[in-house]
Design an enzyme around this catalytic site. Structure first.
Site, mmCIF file in Angstrom:
data_model
loop_
_atom_site.group_PDB
_atom_site.id
_atom_site.type_symbol
_atom_site.label_atom_id
_atom_site.label_comp_id
_atom_site.label_asym_id
_atom_site.label_seq_id
_atom_site.Cartn_x
_atom_site.Cartn_y
_atom_site.Cartn_z
ATOM 1 C CG ASP A 94 5.429 3.118 3.859
ATOM 2 O OD1 ASP A 94 5.244 4.281 3.463
ATOM 3 O OD2 ASP A 94 4.668 2.540 4.643
ATOM 4 C CD GLU A 95 0.928 4.156 0.016
ATOM 5 O OE1 GLU A 95 -0.175 3.658 -0.250
ATOM 6 O OE2 GLU A 95 1.112 4.939 0.972
#
Length: 347
Positions: A94-95
């Site tokens: 997610d990053e």
């Protein structure tokens, strides 16, 4: 991404929206993998035991992890990034870091690109993201967390050191809770406190990391965005509802873990030379046992055999076991895994 796993669950199950949600195990041995912002308001956070989370928020809703769904959404988001730049360095599902100095649309403003990416993510996945924009990786990472959820924070060069000086040490990327606690004992509570310490003092207390802390206190970070970043290890672990007391029980659980890791390695056409097992006992003490090989390990059967040997080296755990884990590190490149690698002979 904002509360990624929990946000995906709230997106896919409308009855969870606006409610405190924790992704993970609800049982007495369960652990929170992610918490929605509604749950965080009660003090629930990732890595918290499910029993404690339940006490903090009695009406907390637990959702079972669906990693295949999270991975699919992650690929969607990655594809959006790659429309703008090839320089994308994932940190997790997610990053990621993006270098947009040169971008596919010739947009001069990194802030404008961040706005567009946030909008594309919302339109195509129904999820919100927060962005940090600055002139180096450390500042962009710190900025991305300052206005969550759905935030956009820009740190310009002339404002960087002032921001860092006021930042609590716990907010520094690369400083975990243990290191922050040690810094507190040394009287370091903010970026300004850290900046006032000499390089020699920081190196004396924190070893090689001292130089990193010295530089980030001055908003310095010369690391490049690396789109070819190689994953260092692959692992899986499980906490059991009831403690394991026999070798047969432990072997059975290790087999499942070995199959899970082997499936991932095969999908990535990868292999690793170091196998480690992690054992956590009922009294929460823990140890690890490792072995390194000349060639890469990929098959589930071989990984399981090695894990069973490590479990018995020097002897099968004598205390009840609450958690077992296997990890494979010293990962080979895709080419090395496919064709093997040159051995060094002792001439």
């Amino acid at each position: 991404m904002d509360a990624f796993f929990a946000s995906v669950e709230q997106r896919d199950f409308p009855e969870l929206r606006g409610k405190p949600v924790a992704v993970g195990g609800a049982g007495p041995r369960g652990v929170v993998a992610a918490a929605s912002y509604e749950a965080r308001a009660y003090g629930v956070h990732s890595a918290m035991p499910g029993s404690i989370a339940r006490r903090k928020c009695p009406h907390l809703i637990f959702a079972k992890s669906r990693f295949e769904v999270y991975e699919k959404v992650s690929r969607q988001i990655r594809a959006i990034f790659l429309r703008y730049t090839d320089l994308v360095e994932p940190l997790s599902l997610d990053e990621a870091y993006l270098d947009v100095t040169e971008n596919h649309f010739g947009i001069a403003s990194a802030t404008q690109i961040a706005k567009e990416i946030k909008q594309r993510i919302l339109e195509e996945t129904g999820l919100t993201a927060s962005a940090g924009v600055s002139y180096n990786k450390f500042l962009a990472k710190v900025a991305s967390a300052l206005q969550k959820p759905n935030g956009l924070t820009v740190v310009r060069p002339e404002k960087a050191e002032a921001l860092i000086e006021t930042l609590p040490i716990e907010k520094f990327y690369g400083i975990g809770s243990v290191t922050a606690g040690k810094m507190h004992t040394l009287g370091i509570h903010t970026g300004l406190d850290l900046k006032q310490r000499s390089l020699s003092e920081l190196s004396r207390h924190f070893g090689k990391s001292g130089l990193y802390y010295y530089e980030i206190a001055r908003a310095n970070d010369d690391r490049q965005v690396n789109p070819n970043r190689i994953r260092k290890s692959v692992g899986a672990e499980r906490t059991f509802a009831e403690d394991l007391t026999t070798a047969e029980e432990m072997d059975e659980r290790l087999k499942l873990l070995a199959e899970e890791i082997a499936e991932y390695l095969a999908a990535k056409n990868n292999a690793g030379r170091t196998v480690t097992i992690k054992i956590k006992y009922a009294d929460f003490t823990m140890n690890t046992r490792s072995k390194t090989f000349l060639s890469g390990i990929q098959s589930a059967d071989l990984l399981w055999q090695i894990a069973k040997e490590l479990l018995r080296a020097p002897f099968v755990p004598q205390l009840p076991v609450r958690l077992l884990g296997i990890s494979v590190s010293n990962l080979l490149s895709e080419e090395e895994a496919r064709f093997g690698h040159q051995l060094t002979l002792p001439f």
